[in-house]
Design a protein around this motif. Structure first.
Motif, PDB file in Angstrom:
ATOM      1  N   SER A   1       8.131  -2.114  -1.340  1.00 28.30           N
ATOM      2  CA  SER A   1       7.708  -0.929  -0.897  1.00 28.30           C
ATOM      3  C   SER A   1       6.959  -1.047   0.347  1.00 28.30           C
ATOM      4  CB  SER A   1       6.950  -0.326  -1.405  1.00 28.30           C
ATOM      5  OG  SER A   1       7.258  -0.455  -2.475  1.00 28.30           O
TER       6      SER A   1
ATOM      7  N   LYS B   1       3.094  -3.781  -3.837  1.00 29.68           N
ATOM      8  CA  LYS B   1       4.549  -4.175  -2.694  1.00 29.68           C
ATOM      9  C   LYS B   1       5.781  -4.583  -3.631  1.00 29.68           C
ATOM     10  CE  LYS B   1       1.680  -2.889   1.545  1.00 29.68           C
ATOM     11  NZ  LYS B   1       1.425  -3.935   2.623  1.00 29.68           N
ATOM     12  N   LEU B   2       5.398  -5.185  -4.693  1.00 32.51           N
ATOM     13  CA  LEU B   2       6.685  -5.885  -4.739  1.00 32.51           C
ATOM     14  C   LEU B   2       7.274  -6.077  -5.885  1.00 32.51           C
ATOM     15  CD1 LEU B   2       8.461  -8.916  -3.874  1.00 32.51           C
ATOM     16  CD2 LEU B   2       6.493 -10.499  -4.292  1.00 32.51           C
TER      17      LEU B   2
ATOM     18  N   GLU C   1      12.023   3.224  -3.038  1.00 34.25           N
ATOM     19  CA  GLU C   1      11.680   1.612  -2.593  1.00 34.25           C
ATOM     20  C   GLU C   1      13.029   0.754  -1.424  1.00 34.25           C
ATOM     21  OE1 GLU C   1      12.645   1.628  -6.681  1.00 34.25           O
ATOM     22  OE2 GLU C   1      10.528   0.577  -7.305  1.00 34.25           O
TER      23      GLU C   1
END
Lengths: 332, 169
Positions: free
Chosen positions: A165, A232-233, A210
């Protein structure tokens, strides 16, 4: 239009008797708690104070351990210029009953340990095989080092990839009519052999989604020495029915889920039967993930500002914990 | 708001806890019910969440925070129950109790067919009217993931509804 499907839930109310009973229980517990706090404050319980002090010391040691990370190099002072270390949540996982070894730096809850997997049976094929994937949000996954310009993550095994993201990918505005490269400032997909985008602007004006990719690069534009990508991962494990062993697991997942749905739709599920079905489902899920994660690795390549680079390889696997299987990340 | 330990403060705390239990009882119960699919589990979870209010001492003065906190704790209790179920074979329900736990009575057929994962996100979004950011905090997942689940959930629900309509014809 979807709201109306939840309207029936308005009729659900806690029985008044249960509320009264619970309020009484809470009151008793609070009063007991008040008394025990008072005893503690009055200094009557030296044994408790001793235990508390010991616990505080242990917590301090634990915090230091977490702060300095699980990587051996951080303990041994081997960190040299233009080097980096990777730390994750190994200590936290150990507290949750995962028997982590020296090389394991992170462990994330799997399906049988309470995480959610998606068996997309609504897209099942005529062979009755569902699409399957499970994503693990890599909380507390950190890269630490000086002079880091960028970090490239590369998932090497088939069926494993990332859901990322990037900044600028999530907004309440309508989707800007710009290319990915212009839109994202902190990540790029230039090296990814595979990528897919799931971003839509909803009727209610919200844009979310995503990007799925097997390789991406994080650009450390703020020159941070400590890079944390936890929000973000995600690491994704996906089954593929092209491979016979995986297809067999996918079929089992389909059968168990169908049985669970029909069992529940009848309204009075047999506890034992349902429990067994959930167990079978989790076991098939773990079996499938073990197949996908066999020899799975992720390369982490750090480029430093002086032009040098260093690569570390992570081994991805499954490990049994108290509550079931966990995804583990180990240093190769 | 942190409390001391004298009698007055214990009483004051009792009042706040009681107020919170009464105010959020139905919310906790509905979340637990739509997650677990039966009233018996929902009642256990309601009591556990209420007792957690006593032990965890959340800031009662911040209504917004308290509501989010209660929803998050409820979901976590539901997940723990799922873990427990995976590890323990439980006793079949008593017939009298079972007669009261037909989830089809309170959940529409369409929602029954929806996996729990989507049901929870859709429920929090449409029924409790939480924002995606708030749902992200409650469930402990990325807001983008919440957005994706919301989208997938709606797609799935739409397909279920369409299939239902086809079957009716």
């Amino acid at each position: 239009m979807y709201k109306k499907y939840f309207e029936k839930l308005s009729d659900i109310k806690v029985p008044e008797k249960l509320v009264e009973e619970t309020v009484m229980m809470a009151r008793d517990k609070n009063e007991a708690k008040g008394l025990s706090d008072e005893t503690r404050r009055s200094g009557y319980s030296f044994r408790y104070l001793g235990t508390a002090a010991l616990a505080a010391c242990l917590a301090g040691v634990f915090m230091l351990t977490v702060f300095f990370g699980a990587d051996k190099s951080s303990w041994q002072g081997e960190k040299k210029e233009n080097s980096f270390i990777i730390t994750a949540n190994a200590m936290e996982a150990q507290n949750l009953g995962v028997d982590v070894s020296d090389t394991v730096i992170g462990a994330y809850a799997g399906e049988s340990a309470g995480s959610w997997a998606m068996y997309e049976n609504f897209e099942k094929t005529s062979e009755e095989v569902p699409a399957y994937f499970q994503s693990y949000c890599l909380n507390s996954f950190n890269i630490e080092g000086e002079g880091i310009e960028s970090v490239t993550f590369r998932a090497n095994a088939k069926g494993t990839y990332f859901a990322i993201s990037p900044d600028g990918y999530y907004s309440s505005d309508t989707l800007p009519q710009t290319s990915q490269a212009e839109r994202f400032t902190d990540m790029s997909l230039s090296n990814s052999a595979y990528s897919a985008e799931e971003l839509l602007t909803y009727q209610d004006g919200l844009s979310y989604g995503e990007i799925y990719c097997d390789t991406f690069t994080y650009h450390n534009k703020d020159d941070r020495d400590f890079i944390n990508l936890c929000n973000k991962l995600e690491f994704v494990v996906e089954g593929d029915s092209k491979y016979p062993e995986q297809a067999a697991c996918l079929k089992k997942l389909w059968i168990y889920e169908e049985e669970i749905i029909s069992e529940k739709a009848e309204g009075i599920p047999s506890g034992e039967k349902l429990g067994n079905l959930y167990l079978e489902l989790a076991e098939a899920s773990d079996e499938l993930q073990e197949l996908v994660l066999k020899d799975a690795t992720v390369d982490v390549v750090v480029n430093f500002s002086d032009g040098s680079s260093e690569t570390k390889t992570l081994l991805m696997g499954l490990l049994s914990g108290e509550n079931g299987k966990w995804l583990t990340i180990s240093m190769k | 708001m942190k409390f001391g330990t004298d009698k007055n403060e214990t009483n004051k705390r009792n009042t706040l806890i009681e107020k919170a239990i009464r105010k959020y009882a139905d919310t906790i119960y509905r979340i637990a019910y739509q997650y677990t699919g039966n009233f018996s589990d929902a009642q256990d979870i309601f009591q556990e969440v209420a007792l957690t209010l006593v032990t965890a001492n959340p800031p009662f003065e911040d209504e917004h925070y308290l509501r989010n906190w209660i929803c998050r704790v409820t979901i976590n209790k539901c997940k723990n129950l799922k873990k427990y179920r995976l590890l323990h074979i439980f006793e079949p329900l008593d017939e009298n109790v079972a007669a009261n736990v037909r989830e089809s009575d309170c959940l529409s057929d369409e929602l029954l067919k929806l996996p729990k994962k989507y049901r929870t996100v859709l429920y929090l979004f449409y029924f409790e009217e939480f924002s995606i950011e708030e749902i992200s905090n409650i469930l402990g997942i990325n807001p983008n993931t919440v957005g994706s689940q919301l989208r997938r959930g709606r797609e799935r629900l739409r397909k279920i509804i369409e299939e239902g309509e086809d079957n009716c014809v």
